[in-house]
Design an enzyme around this catalytic site. Structure first.
Site, PDB file in Angstrom:
ATOM      1  N   TRP A  10       1.214   5.661  -1.691  1.00 24.86           N
ATOM      2  CA  TRP A  10       0.897   6.670  -2.703  1.00 24.86           C
ATOM      3  C   TRP A  10       1.939   6.793  -3.797  1.00 24.86           C
ATOM      4  O   TRP A  10       1.660   7.376  -4.845  1.00 24.86           O
ATOM      5  CB  TRP A  10       0.696   8.016  -2.037  1.00 24.86           C
ATOM      6  CG  TRP A  10      -0.734   8.274  -1.696  1.00 24.86           C
ATOM      7  CD1 TRP A  10      -1.528   7.499  -0.889  1.00 24.86           C
ATOM      8  CD2 TRP A  10      -1.543   9.356  -2.156  1.00 24.86           C
ATOM      9  NE1 TRP A  10      -2.776   8.062  -0.798  1.00 24.86           N
ATOM     10  CE2 TRP A  10      -2.808   9.203  -1.572  1.00 24.86           C
ATOM     11  CE3 TRP A  10      -1.310  10.459  -2.985  1.00 24.86           C
ATOM     12  CZ2 TRP A  10      -3.851  10.104  -1.801  1.00 24.86           C
ATOM     13  CZ3 TRP A  10      -2.349  11.349  -3.204  1.00 24.86           C
ATOM     14  CH2 TRP A  10      -3.602  11.161  -2.622  1.00 24.86           C
TER      15      TRP A  10
ATOM     16  N   TYR B  21       0.822  -1.198   0.000  1.00 27.55           N
ATOM     17  CA  TYR B  21       0.000   0.000   0.000  1.00 27.55           C
ATOM     18  C   TYR B  21       0.863   1.258   0.000  1.00 27.55           C
ATOM     19  O   TYR B  21       1.875   1.323   0.694  1.00 27.55           O
ATOM     20  CB  TYR B  21      -0.911   0.021   1.232  1.00 27.55           C
ATOM     21  CG  TYR B  21      -1.766   1.252   1.254  1.00 27.55           C
ATOM     22  CD1 TYR B  21      -2.927   1.292   0.496  1.00 27.55           C
ATOM     23  CD2 TYR B  21      -1.387   2.391   1.949  1.00 27.55           C
ATOM     24  CE1 TYR B  21      -3.695   2.445   0.456  1.00 27.55           C
ATOM     25  CE2 TYR B  21      -2.149   3.542   1.916  1.00 27.55           C
ATOM     26  CZ  TYR B  21      -3.308   3.557   1.161  1.00 27.55           C
ATOM     27  OH  TYR B  21      -4.065   4.702   1.118  1.00 27.55           O
TER      28      TYR B  21
HETATM   29  N1  LIG Z   1      -1.997   8.029  12.452  1.00 24.70           N
HETATM   30  C1  LIG Z   1      -2.385   8.125  11.181  1.00 24.70           C
HETATM   31  N2  LIG Z   1      -1.820   7.334  10.256  1.00 24.70           N
HETATM   32  C2  LIG Z   1      -2.199   7.436   8.977  1.00 24.70           C
HETATM   33  C3  LIG Z   1      -3.191   8.365   8.574  1.00 24.70           C
HETATM   34  C4  LIG Z   1      -3.782   9.182   9.568  1.00 24.70           C
HETATM   35  O1  LIG Z   1      -4.663  10.006   9.289  1.00 24.70           O
HETATM   36  N3  LIG Z   1      -3.346   9.046  10.852  1.00 24.70           N
HETATM   37  N4  LIG Z   1      -3.552   8.480   7.256  1.00 24.70           N
HETATM   38  C5  LIG Z   1      -3.396   7.310   6.437  1.00 24.70           C
HETATM   39  C6  LIG Z   1      -3.592   7.613   5.023  1.00 24.70           C
HETATM   40  S1  LIG Z   1      -5.034   8.435   4.618  1.00 24.70           S
HETATM   41  C7  LIG Z   1      -2.718   7.249   4.066  1.00 24.70           C
HETATM   42  S2  LIG Z   1      -3.168   7.445   2.421  1.00 24.70           S
HETATM   43  C8  LIG Z   1      -1.435   6.627   4.415  1.00 24.70           C
HETATM   44  C9  LIG Z   1      -0.299   7.098   3.496  1.00 24.70           C
HETATM   45  O2  LIG Z   1       0.748   6.195   3.566  1.00 24.70           O
HETATM   46  P1  LIG Z   1       1.781   6.057   2.352  1.00 24.70           P
HETATM   47  O3  LIG Z   1       1.097   6.196   1.049  1.00 24.70           O
HETATM   48  O4  LIG Z   1       2.561   4.817   2.589  1.00 24.70           O
HETATM   49  O5  LIG Z   1       2.692   7.338   2.605  1.00 24.70           O
HETATM   50  P2  LIG Z   1       3.717   8.061   1.650  1.00 24.70           P
HETATM   51  O6  LIG Z   1       4.543   8.921   2.530  1.00 24.70           O
HETATM   52  O7  LIG Z   1       3.014   8.724   0.537  1.00 24.70           O
HETATM   53  O8  LIG Z   1       4.635   6.880   1.149  1.00 24.70           O
HETATM   54  C10 LIG Z   1       5.002   6.698  -0.168  1.00 24.70           C
HETATM   55  C11 LIG Z   1       6.408   6.127  -0.203  1.00 24.70           C
HETATM   56  O9  LIG Z   1       6.706   5.780  -1.546  1.00 24.70           O
HETATM   57  C12 LIG Z   1       7.985   6.302  -1.906  1.00 24.70           C
HETATM   58  N5  LIG Z   1       7.940   6.546  -3.360  1.00 24.70           N
HETATM   59  C13 LIG Z   1       7.526   7.648  -4.011  1.00 24.70           C
HETATM   60  N6  LIG Z   1       7.595   7.456  -5.339  1.00 24.70           N
HETATM   61  C14 LIG Z   1       8.070   6.210  -5.537  1.00 24.70           C
HETATM   62  C15 LIG Z   1       8.356   5.432  -6.681  1.00 24.70           C
HETATM   63  O10 LIG Z   1       8.177   5.852  -7.816  1.00 24.70           O
HETATM   64  N7  LIG Z   1       8.838   4.168  -6.478  1.00 24.70           N
HETATM   65  C16 LIG Z   1       9.053   3.657  -5.230  1.00 24.70           C
HETATM   66  N8  LIG Z   1       9.531   2.409  -5.141  1.00 24.70           N
HETATM   67  N9  LIG Z   1       8.793   4.392  -4.126  1.00 24.70           N
HETATM   68  C17 LIG Z   1       8.300   5.631  -4.278  1.00 24.70           C
HETATM   69  C18 LIG Z   1       8.162   7.530  -1.078  1.00 24.70           C
HETATM   70  O11 LIG Z   1       9.541   7.824  -0.937  1.00 24.70           O
HETATM   71  C19 LIG Z   1       7.470   7.118   0.234  1.00 24.70           C
HETATM   72  O12 LIG Z   1       8.374   6.487   1.114  1.00 24.70           O
HETATM   73  O13 LIG Z   1      -1.084   6.924   5.768  1.00 24.70           O
HETATM   74  C20 LIG Z   1      -2.109   6.514   6.668  1.00 24.70           C
HETATM   75  N10 LIG Z   1      -1.629   6.632   8.019  1.00 24.70           N
HETATM   76  N1  LIG Z   2      -1.283  18.480   2.552  1.00 29.02           N
HETATM   77  C1  LIG Z   2      -1.738  17.230   2.490  1.00 29.02           C
HETATM   78  N2  LIG Z   2      -2.963  16.989   1.987  1.00 29.02           N
HETATM   79  C2  LIG Z   2      -3.440  15.710   1.952  1.00 29.02           C
HETATM   80  C3  LIG Z   2      -2.665  14.623   2.388  1.00 29.02           C
HETATM   81  C4  LIG Z   2      -1.372  14.907   2.932  1.00 29.02           C
HETATM   82  O1  LIG Z   2      -0.636  13.999   3.363  1.00 29.02           O
HETATM   83  N3  LIG Z   2      -0.948  16.213   2.960  1.00 29.02           N
HETATM   84  N4  LIG Z   2      -3.166  13.352   2.306  1.00 29.02           N
HETATM   85  C5  LIG Z   2      -4.270  13.106   1.389  1.00 29.02           C
HETATM   86  C6  LIG Z   2      -4.922  11.838   1.713  1.00 29.02           C
HETATM   87  S1  LIG Z   2      -4.117  10.381   1.308  1.00 29.02           S
HETATM   88  C7  LIG Z   2      -6.148  11.760   2.267  1.00 29.02           C
HETATM   89  S2  LIG Z   2      -6.879  10.234   2.528  1.00 29.02           S
HETATM   90  C8  LIG Z   2      -6.902  12.967   2.628  1.00 29.02           C
HETATM   91  C9  LIG Z   2      -7.491  12.817   4.026  1.00 29.02           C
HETATM   92  O2  LIG Z   2      -8.474  13.726   4.239  1.00 29.02           O
HETATM   93  P1  LIG Z   2      -9.077  13.869   5.713  1.00 29.02           P
HETATM   94  O3  LIG Z   2      -9.141  12.559   6.361  1.00 29.02           O
HETATM   95  O4  LIG Z   2     -10.333  14.618   5.606  1.00 29.02           O
HETATM   96  O5  LIG Z   2      -7.943  14.780   6.359  1.00 29.02           O
HETATM   97  P2  LIG Z   2      -7.286  14.910   7.787  1.00 29.02           P
HETATM   98  O6  LIG Z   2      -6.343  16.059   7.667  1.00 29.02           O
HETATM   99  O7  LIG Z   2      -6.742  13.632   8.266  1.00 29.02           O
HETATM  100  O8  LIG Z   2      -8.473  15.319   8.734  1.00 29.02           O
HETATM  101  C10 LIG Z   2      -9.170  16.526   8.520  1.00 29.02           C
HETATM  102  C11 LIG Z   2      -9.737  17.032   9.821  1.00 29.02           C
HETATM  103  O9  LIG Z   2     -10.694  16.150  10.380  1.00 29.02           O
HETATM  104  C12 LIG Z   2     -10.842  16.535  11.731  1.00 29.02           C
HETATM  105  N5  LIG Z   2     -11.234  15.400  12.548  1.00 29.02           N
HETATM  106  C13 LIG Z   2     -10.448  14.402  13.017  1.00 29.02           C
HETATM  107  N6  LIG Z   2     -11.173  13.557  13.764  1.00 29.02           N
HETATM  108  C14 LIG Z   2     -12.431  14.043  13.793  1.00 29.02           C
HETATM  109  C15 LIG Z   2     -13.651  13.624  14.412  1.00 29.02           C
HETATM  110  O10 LIG Z   2     -13.742  12.600  15.092  1.00 29.02           O
HETATM  111  N7  LIG Z   2     -14.749  14.395  14.166  1.00 29.02           N
HETATM  112  C16 LIG Z   2     -14.711  15.515  13.409  1.00 29.02           C
HETATM  113  N8  LIG Z   2     -15.842  16.179  13.214  1.00 29.02           N
HETATM  114  N9  LIG Z   2     -13.577  15.930  12.833  1.00 29.02           N
HETATM  115  C17 LIG Z   2     -12.471  15.209  13.020  1.00 29.02           C
HETATM  116  C18 LIG Z   2      -9.496  17.031  12.191  1.00 29.02           C
HETATM  117  O11 LIG Z   2      -9.647  18.259  12.878  1.00 29.02           O
HETATM  118  C19 LIG Z   2      -8.704  17.136  10.923  1.00 29.02           C
HETATM  119  O12 LIG Z   2      -7.966  18.324  10.791  1.00 29.02           O
HETATM  120  O13 LIG Z   2      -6.062  14.110   2.608  1.00 29.02           O
HETATM  121  C20 LIG Z   2      -5.291  14.209   1.412  1.00 29.02           C
HETATM  122  N10 LIG Z   2      -4.679  15.513   1.412  1.00 29.02           N
HETATM  123 MO   LIG Z   3      -5.178   8.609   2.316  1.00 27.88          MO
END
Ligand SMILES: Nc1nc2c(c(=O)[nH]1)N[C@H]1C(S)=C(S)[C@@H](COP(=O)(O)OP(=O)(O)OC[C@H]3O[C@@H](n4cnc5c(=O)[nH]c(N)nc54)[C@H](O)[C@@H]3O)O[C@H]1N2
Ligand SMILES: Nc1nc2c(c(=O)[nH]1)N[C@H]1C(S)=C(S)[C@@H](COP(=O)(O)OP(=O)(O)OC[C@H]3O[C@@H](n4cnc5c(=O)[nH]c(N)nc54)[C@H](O)[C@@H]3O)O[C@H]1N2
Ligand SMILES: [Mo]
Length: 769
Positions: free
Chosen positions: A113, A111
């Site tokens: 991005w 998994y």
């Molecule tokens: N506590 C907590 N944990 C969370 C979340 C949260 O809200 N709270 N959010 C979750 C969510 S929504 C997401 S989507 C995940 C994100 O989790 P990930 O998608 O695993 O996070 P990234 O940092 O985007 O990791 C991408 C990795 O791929 C590498 N990479 C980039 N391009 C390439 C490429 O072309 N080839 C290869 N081989 N590697 C590459 C980058 O260097 C990086 O290490 O995290 C989750 N974890």
């Molecule tokens: N800059 C930046 N943008 C991103 C990403 C990133 O890594 N960096 N990641 C992308 C990815 S993979 C994803 S999945 C999306 C995620 O999109 P979201 O999940 O919507 O984003 P978050 O920033 O995790 O959370 C947004 C807000 O939800 C509120 N929140 C948390 N828990 C609760 C709750 O229990 N109730 C309510 N009402 N609010 C709550 C928090 O205040 C938080 O700031 O964002 C995307 N956009």
């Molecule tokens: Mo995500």
């Protein structure tokens, strides 16, 4: 001589200025109204000390068998080897594991991005390579929205992500809607991002248009900054993880006052009666009224009844973000938000009703989709085994155990070889201490990375790969109509190669190079995918030919227009003629199917379940602060944490943690103090930022600081840098989705006493030759 080349990333398109092969700077594009500052900060990371320059093998792994149950992973030194040796080790180990343990022993879920680019898509390349080699155990759903992806198809039907084309777009909201309640807010920081890239950031201006048109916004969220100041939103701080209770209280108020849309509920929904009985407390004796909801949520009774009135009196829209479902019982706020919108009377009216994920990315609410763009051709996976994405530690720790998942029973497979390419589990998974223990079980971990991040340090074999700046490709973001050329702007650092190049070489050793490459070079593939995209549009669409596209980097796909299958407006007009793709053809307020699963943690209708960790529970006596680990403003997850923009945000080198001044004062914490955030699972250091944008009782620590354990390989150890997953729980949302529940974690915070340990997150491991 300076050259200017087009760049595409998940955080937008930019211009790279290159001089004699050297990347000098990255600039915003003139036509991007809101460019992301993450882009320019990429330059310093391209050649920093954390780059993986040569293939490397963990010393203990090289030294011998047995390799399973090895606690040195993460702590060991690495030995740099030639590409030839590294490829031989990987191909022979893949062959051995397949022969001795079967193809399902290879975990290729991987998994993550990765980077923008239609061809150099890390997961696409890996899955194609592993599928052609006999198959692999895959993972299902995402860390982003697992609970939503599993529950919504039961409630509104269709593909898990089909809601994105069925909900109102921002311009329709500006035109038709009067009143928006956003559960989880509309954080503009998140709309920097679009999966796969984007040409222009549009969400900010579209939100402005709504405000200018007079739309009123309510931000129901623990954090005020989840809506932009220019929206003048009313802020209703909510106790984290209690949105379902708030929505139930609003729904109860609508019902007892007769404000609900009886006609729509009768014609277009099923099961309202059974849900209404629950609302009224007929079975459990607990009416879910506004007083009840106020006690749980911390939102005043009058505010809740006011929302009920305004949602029903005005042309309204209920929005729900993703974070609310990345929580214990995360299915419930999603399901309940649909029910609330169905009751409010605006469902299926233009610009009104219900929608999810607004502003979480630039695509959601901006455009309903885009035409097909070709990508690496997928090969059917011969292995049927899969795990729900967030159950990776369970699978490694408990092979053979059975778990529930969406009405099925799954047996966790025995995984002997873990292959990660394009993701960072040592950032993204919850409870990294538990992941550390799980990670000790397989024989071999292979990782493709460009930087020595934590996942690379926890691998056995690290293969250095080119970044998105170091290869030719083109990008097409989710819902974005623009195709953007991605010419290589610099040579790969050190001995790095593209993922595709590595897999082609491995496939050659394993006897299927021809099948893998189809005899095409990388540049021939890029051209081929572009031409395939062009051909799929038919004669009518005016995409330039590849050479012109490569020269101008300008190509725009035709816009998609609705209505799309499962449209709520069509349902409202004639549910008999335009049924939803659910078992009943209606919105399922009660789902017979989910009910038939008999889960004690997900019933047949939306239900308030007390979260495992929340401010209203007993654990709050010991850990009185709710940890919001949301998405970082300064980077994409862990990507470019070593970039200039993210590094500039650190405090004494640590990730910032935002604390309400009242909580800080009672703990002697000042702005800029390094604090220790802790609970029973672990602890991390972070730099305190005091702000009353965060409600009392809540602390906010973004995801993605590279995890920096003091004693890697040892569970529970201090993280010097500030990754919130040193504190979160690896607990499924429920037996329905098995999704991650990162946002259900309680902590306490104290001043860090004593000398500050040096941050070593960006320091490579000990390397030997
Ligand atoms: N506590 C907590 N944990 C969370 C979340 C949260 O809200 N709270 N959010 C979750 C969510 S929504 C997401 S989507 C995940 C994100 O989790 P990930 O998608 O695993 O996070 P990234 O940092 O985007 O990791 C991408 C990795 O791929 C590498 N990479 C980039 N391009 C390439 C490429 O072309 N080839 C290869 N081989 N590697 C590459 C980058 O260097 C990086 O290490 O995290 C989750 N974890
Ligand atoms: N800059 C930046 N943008 C991103 C990403 C990133 O890594 N960096 N990641 C992308 C990815 S993979 C994803 S999945 C999306 C995620 O999109 P979201 O999940 O919507 O984003 P978050 O920033 O995790 O959370 C947004 C807000 O939800 C509120 N929140 C948390 N828990 C609760 C709750 O229990 N109730 C309510 N009402 N609010 C709550 C928090 O205040 C938080 O700031 O964002 C995307 N956009
Ligand atoms: Mo995500």
């Amino acid at each position: 001589m300076e050259r200017r080349l087009s760049v595409a990333t998940h955080w937008g398109s930019f211009v790279a200025v290159v001089d004699s092969g050297r990347l000098v700077r990255i600039e915003p594009r003139d036509d991007d109204p809101a460019p992301s500052p993450i882009g320019p900060g990429m330059v310093t990371a391209a050649d920093d000390g954390a780059r993986v320059l040569r293939p490397a093998v963990r010393k203990g792994w090289l030294d011998g068998l047995p390799r399973a149950n090895d606690t040195a992973r993460g702590a060991d030194a690495f030995v740099e080897v030639s590409w030839d040796d590294a490829l031989t080790l990987v191909s022979e180990e893949l062959r051995r594991v397949r022969e001795q343990h079967g193809d399902s022993a290879v975990f290729g879920g991987s998994y993550g991005w990765a980077s923008a680019g239609a061809f150099h898509n890390a997961q696409g390349q890996l899955h194609r390579f592993l599928a052609l080699g006999g198959g692999y155990t895959d993972s299902r759903n995402t860390y982003s929205t697992a609970a939503l992806e599993v529950v919504l198809p039961h409630v509104i039907g269709g593909h898990p992500w089909s809601y994105q084309s069925r909900m109102p777009m921002w311009d329709e909201i500006a035109e038709h809607c009067e009143f928006v309640v956003a559960f989880g807010g509309l954080a503009l920081k998140n709309s920097q991002i679009n999966p796969g890239g984007l040409a222009r950031h549009r969400t900010r201006d579209l939100q402005r248009r709504c405000r200018a048109a007079g739309v009123r916004f309510v931000n129901v969220s623990p954090i005020r900054a989840d809506t932009a100041g220019f929206l003048d939103a009313e802020w209703l701080p909510v106790v984290p993880n209690t949105d379902t209770a708030a929505m139930l209280g609003i729904a109860h108020t609508m019902l007892v006052n007769g404000w609900h849309d009886e006609d729509f509920l009768r014609r277009c929904c099923v099961g309202f009666d059974r849900f209404a009985a629950y609302l009224l407390g007929e079975a459990d004796g607990v009416p879910k009224d506004a007083d009840w909801a106020a006690r749980i949520t911390g939102i005043g009774r009058d505010a809740l009844t006011g929302l009920a009135r305004r949602l029903t009196e005005r042309r309204s829209l209920v929005m729900v973000n993703y974070a609310v479902q990345r929580a214990d019982h995360g299915e419930q706020p999603i399901w309940m938000s649909v029910v609330l919108a169905a009751m409010a009377g605006s469902m299926g009216r233009p610009g009104c009703g219900w929608g999810a994920g607004y502003a979480t990315m630039d695509a959601t609410g901006v455009a309903p989709g885009r035409p097909f763009v070709a990508s690496v051709p997928a090969v059917p996976n011969p292995v049927a085994d899969f795990i729900p994405v967030a159950r990776i530690a369970d699978a490694l720790l408990h092979p053979g155990r059975t778990i529930d998942y969406d009405g099925r029973r799954l047996t966790l497979p025995e995984l002997r070889l873990v292959y990660w390419c394009g993701g960072n589990p040592f950032h993204h998974h919850q409870d990294l201490h538990r992941l550390t223990r799980a990670w000790q079980t397989p024989d071999t971990v292979v990782v493709h990375e460009a930087w020595w991040n934590t996942t690379a340090k926890f691998a056995d074999i690290v293969l250095p790969v080119a970044t998105g700046l170091e290869r030719d490709d083109f990008a097409a973001g989710f819902s974005d109509p623009h195709l953007v050329a991605m010419p290589k702007v610099r040579e790969p650092a050190g001995e790095s190669r593209t993922d595709h190049h590595v897999f082609a070489a491995l496939a050659a050793r394993l006897g299927y190079e021809r099948e893998f490459t189809q005899g095409r070079s990388e540049s021939a593939w890029v051209r081929h995918l572009y031409e395939e995209t062009r051909a799929a549009l038919g004669d009518g669409a005016a995409l330039p030919d590849f050479d012109e596209f490569w020269r101008t980097s300008a190509a725009e796909l035709p816009a998609l227009t609705g209505p799309f299958p499962g449209d709520f407006g069509a349902l409202r007009s004639d549910p008999g003629r335009f049924p939803l793709p659910t078992p009943s053809g209606r919105i399922e307020i009660f789902s017979e199917e989910i009910d038939s699963f008999g889960y004690d943690d997900c019933a047949g209708h939306p239900t308030w379940f007390e979260p495992a960790e929340w401010l209203g529970g007993d654990l709050a006596d010991r850990f009185p602060l709710h940890l919001i680990s949301n998405q970082p403003a300064s980077r994409l997850h862990s990507q470019y944490d070593n970039g200039g923009h993210s590094l500039a945000s650190k405090i004494h080198g640590r990730e910032p943690v935002t604390i309400n001044p009242s909580d800080a004062a009672s703990r002697g914490i000042e702005n800029g103090t390094v604090v220790r955030v802790h609970n029973d699972r672990g602890s991390c250091l972070a730099g305190a930022v005091l702000s009353d944008d965060v409600m009392p009782g809540v602390v906010q620590l973004s995801t993605g600081a590279w995890w920096d354990p003091v004693r890697p390989g040892t569970s529970g150890t201090l993280d010097r840098h500030g990754n919130p997953n040193s504190l979160t729980a690896d607990r499924p949302c429920s037996r329905l989705s098995q999704g991650p529940s990162a946002l259900s974690a309680l902590v306490d915070v104290e001043v860090h006493d004593g000398p500050l340990p040096e941050v070593r997150a960006f320091t490579p491991p000990r390397l030997e030759r």
